[in-house]
Write a protein that holds these residues in place. Structure first.
Motif, mmCIF file in Angstrom:
data_model
loop_
_atom_site.group_PDB
_atom_site.id
_atom_site.type_symbol
_atom_site.label_atom_id
_atom_site.label_comp_id
_atom_site.label_asym_id
_atom_site.label_seq_id
_atom_site.Cartn_x
_atom_site.Cartn_y
_atom_site.Cartn_z
ATOM 1 N N UNK A 20 13.324 -32.126 -53.215
ATOM 2 C CA UNK A 20 13.193 -30.999 -54.131
ATOM 3 C C UNK A 20 11.860 -30.309 -53.921
ATOM 4 N N UNK A 21 11.817 -29.042 -54.292
ATOM 5 C CA UNK A 21 10.593 -28.265 -54.276
ATOM 6 C C UNK A 21 10.189 -28.037 -55.729
ATOM 7 N N UNK A 22 9.001 -28.466 -56.091
ATOM 8 C CA UNK A 22 8.494 -28.295 -57.459
ATOM 9 C C UNK A 22 7.282 -27.386 -57.379
ATOM 10 N N UNK A 23 7.288 -26.329 -58.191
ATOM 11 C CA UNK A 23 6.189 -25.371 -58.172
ATOM 12 C C UNK A 23 5.686 -25.148 -59.596
ATOM 13 N N UNK A 24 4.371 -25.174 -59.809
ATOM 14 C CA UNK A 24 3.831 -24.992 -61.159
ATOM 15 C C UNK A 24 4.037 -23.567 -61.677
ATOM 16 N N UNK A 25 4.649 -23.475 -62.836
ATOM 17 C CA UNK A 25 4.925 -22.176 -63.455
ATOM 18 C C UNK A 25 3.647 -21.389 -63.696
#
Length: 133
Positions: A20-25
């Motif tokens: 998965x790719x997790x990016x900080x909002x």
């Protein structure tokens, strides 16, 4: 100077095993508005392309540091639900779901050790971190 060659998603992930790719909002909302608009258009295209695929309705993201199993102390492992047994010849590690990890596998197995998130909360759209453009 020439433009860098475009990369596909698999190449972007490199040698990681991430699924998965997790990016900080908070960081995403700190990018310039025109960038955000293009990004959201791409997200919409992505979501529309896979409406036919069952997906989880939500995920739990835990900030932390990936460490080799053999580098994590017994108390920390036990706090994460692991069982550690020291034998005469080797140490046996059991995952929270009971899977045994021994020998060379223990030397390369990664464990997520939770830590505080260094990125601030998005604060209902008010957080801003100046991007280095």
């Amino acid at each position: 100077m020439s433009e860098p060659a475009p990369k596909d998603i698999h190449t972007h992930f490199g040698l990681s095993y991430a699924n998965y790719l997790v990016m900080p909002r908070a960081l995403l909302q700190s990018m310039p508005e025109d960038w955000q608009h293009r990004f959201v258009e791409l997200l919409d295209q992505f979501e529309n392309a896979f409406t036919h695929v069952d997906q989880a309705s939500s995920y739990d993201v835990t900030p932390g540091e990936g460490r080799y199993l053999t580098e994590v102390s017994r108390p920390v492992l036990e706090s994460l639900g692991w069982t550690v047994q020291h034998g005469a010849d080797e140490t046996l590690y059991y995952t929270p779901d009971g899977h045994e990890i021994t020998g060379a596998e223990a030397d390369v197995h990664h464990v997520l050790v939770p830590s505080a998130d260094p990125v601030p909360h998005y604060d209902r759209g008010r957080a801003y971190i100046a991007p280095n453009l």
